[in-house]
Motif scaffolding. Structure first.
Motif, mmCIF file in Angstrom:
data_model
loop_
_atom_site.group_PDB
_atom_site.id
_atom_site.type_symbol
_atom_site.label_atom_id
_atom_site.label_comp_id
_atom_site.label_asym_id
_atom_site.label_seq_id
_atom_site.Cartn_x
_atom_site.Cartn_y
_atom_site.Cartn_z
ATOM 1 N N GLY A 114 45.130 32.671 12.326
ATOM 2 C CA GLY A 114 45.861 31.873 13.301
ATOM 3 C C GLY A 114 45.069 31.475 14.525
ATOM 4 O O GLY A 114 45.609 30.906 15.463
ATOM 5 N N ASN A 115 43.773 31.766 14.555
ATOM 6 C CA ASN A 115 42.925 31.377 15.684
ATOM 7 C C ASN A 115 42.484 29.927 15.522
ATOM 8 O O ASN A 115 42.231 29.470 14.407
ATOM 9 C CB ASN A 115 41.693 32.279 15.763
ATOM 10 N N HIS A 116 42.389 29.217 16.647
ATOM 11 C CA HIS A 116 41.997 27.807 16.641
ATOM 12 C C HIS A 116 40.946 27.549 17.705
ATOM 13 O O HIS A 116 40.931 28.203 18.736
ATOM 14 C CB HIS A 116 43.214 26.917 16.933
ATOM 15 N N LYS A 117 40.126 26.548 17.419
ATOM 16 C CA LYS A 117 39.134 26.100 18.396
ATOM 17 C C LYS A 117 39.013 24.585 18.281
ATOM 18 O O LYS A 117 38.767 24.058 17.196
ATOM 19 C CB LYS A 117 37.776 26.749 18.112
ATOM 20 N N LEU A 118 39.173 23.886 19.391
ATOM 21 C CA LEU A 118 39.023 22.438 19.404
ATOM 22 C C LEU A 118 37.553 22.082 19.182
ATOM 23 O O LEU A 118 36.675 22.573 19.901
ATOM 24 C CB LEU A 118 39.505 21.861 20.743
ATOM 25 N N LEU A 119 37.308 21.240 18.188
ATOM 26 C CA LEU A 119 35.935 20.801 17.907
ATOM 27 C C LEU A 119 35.706 19.353 18.323
ATOM 28 O O LEU A 119 34.618 19.008 18.771
ATOM 29 C CB LEU A 119 35.609 20.962 16.422
ATOM 30 N N ALA A 120 36.716 18.494 18.140
ATOM 31 C CA ALA A 120 36.555 17.069 18.450
ATOM 32 C C ALA A 120 37.920 16.439 18.683
ATOM 33 O O ALA A 120 38.929 16.927 18.171
ATOM 34 C CB ALA A 120 35.842 16.366 17.296
ATOM 35 N N THR A 121 37.925 15.348 19.409
ATOM 36 C CA THR A 121 39.189 14.664 19.689
ATOM 37 C C THR A 121 39.508 13.581 18.667
ATOM 38 O O THR A 121 40.558 12.956 18.740
ATOM 39 C CB THR A 121 39.187 14.060 21.104
ATOM 40 N N SER A 122 38.615 13.368 17.705
ATOM 41 C CA SER A 122 38.885 12.419 16.623
ATOM 42 C C SER A 122 38.054 12.810 15.404
ATOM 43 O O SER A 122 37.059 13.541 15.520
ATOM 44 C CB SER A 122 38.539 10.989 17.034
ATOM 45 N N PHE A 123 38.456 12.295 14.250
ATOM 46 C CA PHE A 123 37.709 12.573 13.029
ATOM 47 C C PHE A 123 36.310 11.959 13.100
ATOM 48 O O PHE A 123 35.330 12.586 12.698
ATOM 49 C CB PHE A 123 38.477 12.057 11.807
ATOM 50 N N SER A 124 36.209 10.743 13.640
ATOM 51 C CA SER A 124 34.880 10.114 13.728
ATOM 52 C C SER A 124 33.953 10.919 14.642
ATOM 53 O O SER A 124 32.761 11.059 14.356
ATOM 54 C CB SER A 124 34.987 8.655 14.188
ATOM 55 N N SER A 125 34.479 11.490 15.722
ATOM 56 C CA SER A 125 33.670 12.356 16.590
ATOM 57 C C SER A 125 33.239 13.620 15.851
ATOM 58 O O SER A 125 32.104 14.087 16.005
ATOM 59 C CB SER A 125 34.440 12.751 17.847
ATOM 60 N N PHE A 126 34.139 14.173 15.051
ATOM 61 C CA PHE A 126 33.817 15.350 14.249
ATOM 62 C C PHE A 126 32.669 15.034 13.285
ATOM 63 O O PHE A 126 31.720 15.810 13.153
ATOM 64 C CB PHE A 126 35.063 15.805 13.489
ATOM 65 N N ILE A 127 32.745 13.877 12.620
ATOM 66 C CA ILE A 127 31.702 13.496 11.667
ATOM 67 C C ILE A 127 30.378 13.251 12.393
ATOM 68 O O ILE A 127 29.312 13.621 11.901
ATOM 69 C CB ILE A 127 32.128 12.278 10.820
ATOM 70 N N SER A 128 30.414 12.680 13.585
ATOM 71 C CA SER A 128 29.180 12.514 14.374
ATOM 72 C C SER A 128 28.539 13.865 14.649
ATOM 73 O O SER A 128 27.322 14.027 14.491
ATOM 74 C CB SER A 128 29.476 11.823 15.706
ATOM 75 N N MET A 129 29.361 14.840 15.059
ATOM 76 C CA MET A 129 28.842 16.193 15.299
ATOM 77 C C MET A 129 28.270 16.774 14.011
ATOM 78 O O MET A 129 27.200 17.378 14.017
ATOM 79 C CB MET A 129 29.963 17.102 15.809
ATOM 80 N N TYR A 130 28.990 16.599 12.921
ATOM 81 C CA TYR A 130 28.571 17.106 11.611
ATOM 82 C C TYR A 130 27.192 16.553 11.247
ATOM 83 O O TYR A 130 26.316 17.288 10.793
ATOM 84 C CB TYR A 130 29.631 16.712 10.583
ATOM 85 N N LEU A 131 26.994 15.257 11.447
ATOM 86 C CA LEU A 131 25.732 14.621 11.078
ATOM 87 C C LEU A 131 24.593 14.990 12.028
ATOM 88 O O LEU A 131 23.443 15.082 11.611
ATOM 89 C CB LEU A 131 25.897 13.096 11.037
ATOM 90 N N GLN A 132 24.886 15.223 13.294
ATOM 91 C CA GLN A 132 23.849 15.502 14.280
ATOM 92 C C GLN A 132 23.500 16.976 14.400
ATOM 93 O O GLN A 132 22.363 17.325 14.685
ATOM 94 C CB GLN A 132 24.276 14.967 15.648
ATOM 95 N N ASP A 133 24.488 17.850 14.226
ATOM 96 C CA ASP A 133 24.265 19.285 14.420
ATOM 97 C C ASP A 133 25.210 20.073 13.512
ATOM 98 O O ASP A 133 26.202 20.625 13.974
ATOM 99 C CB ASP A 133 24.475 19.659 15.887
ATOM 100 N N LEU A 134 24.887 20.105 12.245
ATOM 101 C CA LEU A 134 25.756 20.730 11.245
ATOM 102 C C LEU A 134 26.077 22.183 11.571
ATOM 103 O O LEU A 134 27.193 22.643 11.361
ATOM 104 C CB LEU A 134 25.115 20.616 9.860
ATOM 105 N N ASP A 135 25.132 22.903 12.132
ATOM 106 C CA ASP A 135 25.388 24.309 12.474
ATOM 107 C C ASP A 135 26.506 24.465 13.498
ATOM 108 O O ASP A 135 27.243 25.448 13.475
ATOM 109 C CB ASP A 135 24.122 24.988 12.997
ATOM 110 N N SER A 136 26.658 23.484 14.395
ATOM 111 C CA SER A 136 27.723 23.584 15.399
ATOM 112 C C SER A 136 29.106 23.477 14.753
ATOM 113 O O SER A 136 30.084 23.958 15.315
ATOM 114 C CB SER A 136 27.558 22.507 16.472
ATOM 115 N N ILE A 137 29.165 22.886 13.593
ATOM 116 C CA ILE A 137 30.427 22.767 12.855
ATOM 117 C C ILE A 137 30.599 24.003 11.957
ATOM 118 O O ILE A 137 31.642 24.633 11.946
ATOM 119 C CB ILE A 137 30.459 21.475 12.002
#
Length: 141
Positions: A114-137
């Motif tokens: 039940g723990n949550h952590k905000l990673l991005a405010t949109s899916f496209s922002s999430f994918i940008s993070m994924y492509l630039q720094d996969l370890d952060s995801i």
């Protein structure tokens, strides 16, 4: 477009991916589950409909297809809190969910405790993070 870049990255890494979802598949999913998918996620689905079942990238992140999300919905992909799981890490260690409450499309990391952590405010922002720094995801906790 960022989703074309994602598709190329997966193809270069030999990840087994699905082709694009059709408009009728997207509409049927929304009607069947009585939800409205975020516009940025629909754009992604029009390029690639997730990975093949049980497939993962180099960091063990699996992106689900609409069919796989549908299979899991009654069990874990959508819950009364307005969350919908679209991917997971290391076969369920933690997942990536949309917070669909109040018209948002925030992407959260969510564990089964039940723990949550905000990673991005949109899916496209999430994918940008994924492509630039996969370890952060992958290792977001």
């Amino acid at each position: 477009m960022i989703y074309e870049e994602l598709k190329r990255a997966w193809e270069e890494n030999k990840s087994k991916i699905n082709g694009p979802a059709t408009e009728s598949e997207i509409e049927d999913f929304e009607k069947r589950h009585q939800i409205i998918l975020p516009a940025s996620f629909k754009d992604y689905l029009r390029v690639v409909n997730g990975m093949q079942q049980y497939e993962a990238d180099a960091e063990l992140i699996s992106f689900f297809s609409l069919a796989e999300m549908s299979e899991n919905l009654p069990r874990s992909s959508f819950n009364p809190l307005g969350e919908m799981r679209f991917a997971d890490f290391c076969m369920g260690s933690h997942g990536y969910v949309f917070d669909l409450t109040n018209g948002q499309e925030h992407v959260l990391a969510s564990d089964y405790g039940g723990n949550h952590k905000l990673l991005a405010t949109s899916f496209s922002s999430f994918i940008s993070m994924y492509l630039q720094d996969l370890d952060s995801i992958a290792f977001c906790w």
